[in-house]
Design an enzyme around this catalytic site. Sequence first.
Site, short mmCIF file in Angstrom:
data_model
loop_
_atom_site.label_atom_id
_atom_site.label_comp_id
_atom_site.label_asym_id
_atom_site.label_seq_id
_atom_site.Cartn_x
_atom_site.Cartn_y
_atom_site.Cartn_z
N THR A 125 0.75 -1.21 0.02
CA THR A 125 -0.10 0.16 0.12
C THR A 125 0.79 1.16 -0.06
O THR A 125 1.91 1.27 0.50
CB THR A 125 -0.96 -0.09 1.47
OG1 THR A 125 -1.43 1.31 1.70
CG2 THR A 125 -0.01 -0.42 2.53
N ASP A 126 0.17 2.48 -0.41
CA ASP A 126 0.86 3.63 -0.51
C ASP A 126 1.00 4.25 1.00
O ASP A 126 1.93 4.87 1.29
CB ASP A 126 0.46 4.81 -1.43
CG ASP A 126 -1.06 5.00 -0.96
OD1 ASP A 126 -1.60 4.35 -0.02
OD2 ASP A 126 -1.68 5.82 -1.56
N GLU A 127 0.35 3.59 1.90
CA GLU A 127 0.61 3.65 3.21
C GLU A 127 1.93 3.79 4.03
O GLU A 127 2.13 4.38 4.89
CB GLU A 127 -0.68 3.30 4.08
CG GLU A 127 -2.13 3.75 3.47
CD GLU A 127 -3.33 3.44 4.44
OE1 GLU A 127 -3.07 3.47 5.75
OE2 GLU A 127 -4.45 3.43 3.94
N TYR A 153 -1.75 -0.38 11.28
CA TYR A 153 -1.67 -1.06 10.03
C TYR A 153 -0.63 -0.80 8.83
O TYR A 153 0.11 -1.71 8.36
CB TYR A 153 -3.04 -0.70 9.17
CG TYR A 153 -3.20 -0.71 7.83
CD1 TYR A 153 -3.16 -2.27 7.23
CD2 TYR A 153 -3.26 0.20 6.71
CE1 TYR A 153 -3.46 -2.33 5.92
CE2 TYR A 153 -3.32 0.01 5.51
CZ TYR A 153 -3.34 -1.35 5.11
OH TYR A 153 -3.36 -1.74 3.69
N LYS A 157 2.26 -3.55 7.21
CA LYS A 157 2.55 -3.52 5.76
C LYS A 157 4.03 -3.04 5.60
O LYS A 157 4.51 -3.81 4.65
CB LYS A 157 1.43 -2.68 5.09
CG LYS A 157 0.12 -2.97 5.25
CD LYS A 157 -0.13 -4.36 4.62
CE LYS A 157 -0.25 -4.50 3.11
NZ LYS A 157 -0.63 -5.75 2.69
#
Length: 338
Positions: A125-127, A153, A157
């Site tokens: 994810t870009d997060e 979260y 990741k």
Amino acid sequence: MTIIVTGGAGFIGSNFIFYMLKKHNNYRIICLDKLTYAGNLSTLASVMDNSNFRFVKEDICNREAVYKLFEEEKPDVVINFAAESHVDRSIENPSIFLQTNIMGTAVLMDACRKYGITRYHQVSTDEVYGDLPLDRPDLFFTENTPIHTSSPYSSSKAGADLLVLAYYRTYGLPVTISRCSNNYGPYHFPEKLIPLMIINALSDKSLPVYGKGVNVRDWLYVEDHCKAIDMIVHKGKVGEVYNVGGHNEMRNIDIVKMICKILNKPESLITYVTDRKGHDMRYAIDPTKINDELGWFPETKFVDGIQKTVQWYLDNRSWWETIINGEYQNYYKKMYNR
Ligand code: NAD
Ligand code: TYD
């Protein structure tokens, strides 16, 4: 080609399975999914009888079961979508995020090493890049942006991504990673912004916008993400990270207003609620690498994608009504009635 798709009973994984079975009618797809609260077997009903498809209910952290499946199926490719995926839940209970997102990834890659595969793909994810300031619209996440996470979260990741790259460098495992922006589309679990707002608006319930609603997300129609993963698995370079996004930045409040407009509901339903802890301000992907190297570009414009998505929720009431009438009620009360 035989592909194990983990987390295929969830939002993006299921859309990916539909995309792949249609596009490559000689591929065998095995979905490995624990069926957590976010996994739904009814989502896969239309492919259950497809002779190229098999569903296996199992936890990616269960080493013995994962190894057994690899022995049986001898997969060529493994694509890992399985994850705990909701930021708000990670703030309430981080440990399951570490278990599934990091330990589960390790188990899958150990199985890949033991039995041999041609590609392990990690859906990230870009997060993992953290967030960007609202007053710097010139800044975007590139693959070289430092990892700088905000929530349990995104940290879990990021931990998994680092482990994937370590398995590449240390063991030579043929890996790729995609880091995509926020997805939307059919089968999106109702706890996430877009489906939550559609479903609440349909029942004239209040629309809970966190903080001032000015946080920005970069939205991509789920099928475009599936297409990108298919391309990366076939043409992407081993050991590389690919950002996936289509320059579609929007403020949360503007999305919610758009949904009200499509459904002909009053904006007075919008309620500003307590902000998320550590709330990321802005996500924005620079997709130059995947554009230039793989020729991937998004096909669905947001104005069309959001119409299609709202229509899907109107046409598939029983799918989401079953979900919101179950355990989801307790979640909703806990998160939004405080
Ligand atoms: P989701 O929550 O809708 O689905 C997750 C699926 O994984 C569910 O079917 C669940 O049952 C399964 N699962 C969870 N724990 C498992 C375990 N221990 N073993 C086996 N299966 C397990 O998530 P999603 O939105 O479809 O996201 C899929 C992946 O894409 C995730 O890795 C997420 O981090 C990533 N991602 C999501 C977005 C987004 O906007 N939703 C954007 C970028 C990346
Ligand atoms: P979400 O769909 O949870 O995705 P993510 O946090 O992974 O980007 O949330 C998208 C944005 O919408 C995020 O800025 C938080 C906000 N949001 C609300 O304002 N209200 C809500 O009820 C939810 C679920 C999210």
